[in-house]
Design an enzyme around this catalytic site. Structure first.
Site, mmCIF file in Angstrom:
data_model
loop_
_atom_site.group_PDB
_atom_site.id
_atom_site.type_symbol
_atom_site.label_atom_id
_atom_site.label_comp_id
_atom_site.label_asym_id
_atom_site.label_seq_id
_atom_site.Cartn_x
_atom_site.Cartn_y
_atom_site.Cartn_z
ATOM 1 N N TYR A 147 6.520 1.868 -4.567
ATOM 2 C CA TYR A 147 7.390 2.550 -5.468
ATOM 3 C C TYR A 147 6.655 3.004 -6.571
ATOM 4 O O TYR A 147 5.831 2.232 -7.397
ATOM 5 C CB TYR A 147 8.817 1.857 -5.766
ATOM 6 N N ASP A 240 -1.464 2.273 -9.271
ATOM 7 C CA ASP A 240 -0.117 2.089 -10.068
ATOM 8 C C ASP A 240 0.048 0.728 -10.397
ATOM 9 O O ASP A 240 0.485 -0.176 -9.602
ATOM 10 C CB ASP A 240 0.985 2.585 -9.190
ATOM 11 N N LYS A 268 5.944 -0.772 -18.548
ATOM 12 C CA LYS A 268 6.366 -2.189 -18.618
ATOM 13 C C LYS A 268 5.799 -2.902 -19.873
ATOM 14 O O LYS A 268 6.231 -2.819 -20.911
ATOM 15 C CB LYS A 268 6.427 -2.889 -17.168
HETATM 16 N N1 PMP Z 1 5.541 2.107 -10.624
HETATM 17 C C1 PMP Z 1 5.891 0.951 -10.253
HETATM 18 C C2 PMP Z 1 4.717 0.058 -9.684
HETATM 19 C C3 PMP Z 1 7.131 0.252 -10.458
HETATM 20 O O1 PMP Z 1 7.438 -0.763 -10.201
HETATM 21 C C4 PMP Z 1 7.937 1.178 -11.400
HETATM 22 C C5 PMP Z 1 9.248 0.446 -11.869
HETATM 23 N N2 PMP Z 1 9.525 -0.675 -11.513
HETATM 24 C C6 PMP Z 1 7.692 2.377 -11.691
HETATM 25 C C7 PMP Z 1 6.259 2.953 -11.195
HETATM 26 C C8 PMP Z 1 8.554 3.336 -12.504
HETATM 27 O O2 PMP Z 1 8.568 2.835 -13.772
HETATM 28 P P1 PMP Z 1 9.868 3.290 -14.604
HETATM 29 O O3 PMP Z 1 11.189 2.504 -14.250
HETATM 30 O O4 PMP Z 1 9.534 2.838 -15.883
HETATM 31 O O5 PMP Z 1 10.112 4.737 -14.378
#
Ligand code: PMP
Length: 424
Positions: A147, A240, A268
């Site tokens: 994701y 990511d 995060k």
């Molecule tokens: N990349 C990863 C690996 C994530 O786990 C997440 C959200 N859990 C995101 C991108 C998106 O981040 P956000 O919810 O801060 O937009």
């Protein structure tokens, strides 16, 4: 009046209002997975969430990852309060962004330059555009169940809530965009080889440790193979690390596995619980963002002063190492004990302070394995634990996190509750 009945009504009453105001009653889908309706939170401190119904829950969701120190640690709170006195939005550079960028570039091995944005979604969206602009290629290779946020370029076979709500490939994403995304299963290096050979791939984007189909670990040769292959086909490698950055180690997964991507996305933890995202990487690549380059990125809230101070304060605590020692120990004990308690077929994937339990399967190496797991059992565990005032994610496709606030006493307390629940 019966206090319990009275308190249950408060979340239910708010839920009834929320359903009138928000699609599905929430502003982010996973929150609606707590049944029969989500509890509403009043405050958080340490390892605990306090609900409007007067319950004190041991929290293993931790805002879905940012709160590695636990809720509202004083070290971070003080810095936010100090910044509030000075003001919180200027639309000009501040020294704070330099301080946080220095922290990030000193810890994340492949980070030379930084662009701050406001969420992980924005970070991966910008990183993908950057890779396309830099390589003059259009195609992106991603992995099933990874994701990368809620934008068009990642919502093909996406994990997390996209899987939970059966929209792994979202409606509304134009076919032309879906067509620019190639997909492989995680840990399938042959597939990556084939795709890179056949297609003009701008970048491979991946979670170096998966945290959005539960936790799934990379095989060593998978990560090193991708690094070699992307180099030889002149494609960029994007890690990511929105979840894993400053979580699996202070240098992220790249430091742990010693595989260094060209671009890394962060979010995060680097905002200490305030909204943030960052695209970091080789100077020569990051320089392609406007105004020095031709790949557009901008944001009213980019490098927001409150997120900067919360991030700096959080990383300063992480530099003292104790948060990793406590959080990792907490996860290790939980995993070892849960392994002992569960008598039916299952597997637990675990790294540092993140883990997930999969029932009914022997191993989970990719998204297909994760989807074969018995998620009804997992949800039963979530529901029964919630009754015991322990909050684990309300979805198989999320990660159970521990924090520096999960002390031995709290872990023992959790284990007692787990014993009761698993026994039942
Ligand atoms: N990349 C990863 C690996 C994530 O786990 C997440 C959200 N859990 C995101 C991108 C998106 O981040 P956000 O919810 O801060 O937009």
């Amino acid at each position: 009046m019966d206090k319990r009945r009275c308190t249950i009504l408060k979340s239910e009453e708010l839920w009834n209002q929320a359903k009138q105001l928000f699609a599905g009653g929430v502003n982010s889908p996973v929150r609606a997975s707590v049944k029969p309706y989500p509890f509403f939170t009043e405050r958080g401190k340490g390892a605990y969430i306090y609900t409007v119904d007067g319950k004190k829950l041991i929290d293993y969701v931790l805002g879905y990852g940012p709160l590695i120190l636990g809720h509202s640690p004083d070290s971070v709170k003080i810095k936010i309060a100090e910044q509030l006195e000075k003001g919180w939005l200027f639309g000009t550079p501040t020294e704070l962004e330099i301080k946080l960028a220095r922290k990030i570039t000193s810890h994340i091995p492949s980070a030379q330059k930084v662009r701050f944005v406001n969420s992980g979604t924005e970070a991966t969206m910008a990183a993908i555009r950057l890779a396309r602009g830099y390589t003059n290629r259009n195609k992106i290779l991603k992995f099933s169940g990874n994701y990368h946020g809620a934008h068009d370029y990642g919502l093909v076979e996406a994990g997390s809530a996209a899987t939970e709500y059966n929209v792994a490939t979202s409606k509304g994403v134009p076919y032309e965009i879906i067509n620019t995304i190639e997909i492989c299963e995680y840990n399938d290096i042959q597939c990556v080889d084939k795709k890179l050979r056949k297609e003009d791939i701008a970048a491979v984007i991946m979670e170096p440790v998966m945290g959005n189909a539960g936790v799934i670990l990379p095989e060593r040769e998978f990560l090193s193979g991708i690094r070699e292959l992307t180099k030889s086909y002149n494609s960029l490698l994007i890690f990511d690390e929105v979840i894993t950055g400053f979580r699996v180690s202070i240098g992220g997964a790249q430091s742990l596995y010693q595989i260094y991507p060209d671009i890394t996305t962060l979010g995060k933890i680097i905002g200490g619980g305030l909204p943030i995202g960052a695209i970091v990487g080789k100077a020569e690549i990051i320089e392609n963002f406007t105004p020095s380059g031709k790949v557009f990125n901008a944001g009213t809230f980019n490098a927001h002063p409150l997120s900067m101070v919360a991030g700096i304060a959080t990383i300063e605590e992480l530099e003292k190492e104790y948060p990793y020692i406590i959080a990792n120990k907490a996860a290790k004990i939980l995993v070892e004990e849960i392994e002992r308690m569960i008598k039916i077929k299952h597997t637990i994937n675990h790294i540092s302070s993140m883990f997930q339990i999969f029932f009914g399967v022997d191993q989970v190496k990719n998204y297909s394995d994760a989807k074969r797991a018995n998620k009804e059992y997992y949800m039963k565990l979530h529901e029964m634990l919630l009754k015991e005032e322990v909050f684990i994610p309300p979805s198989q496709y999320e990660t159970i996190f521990t924090s520096a606030s999960h002390t031995d006493d709290i872990i023992n307390n959790t284990l007692n509750k787990l014993k009761k629940v698993i026994g039942e």
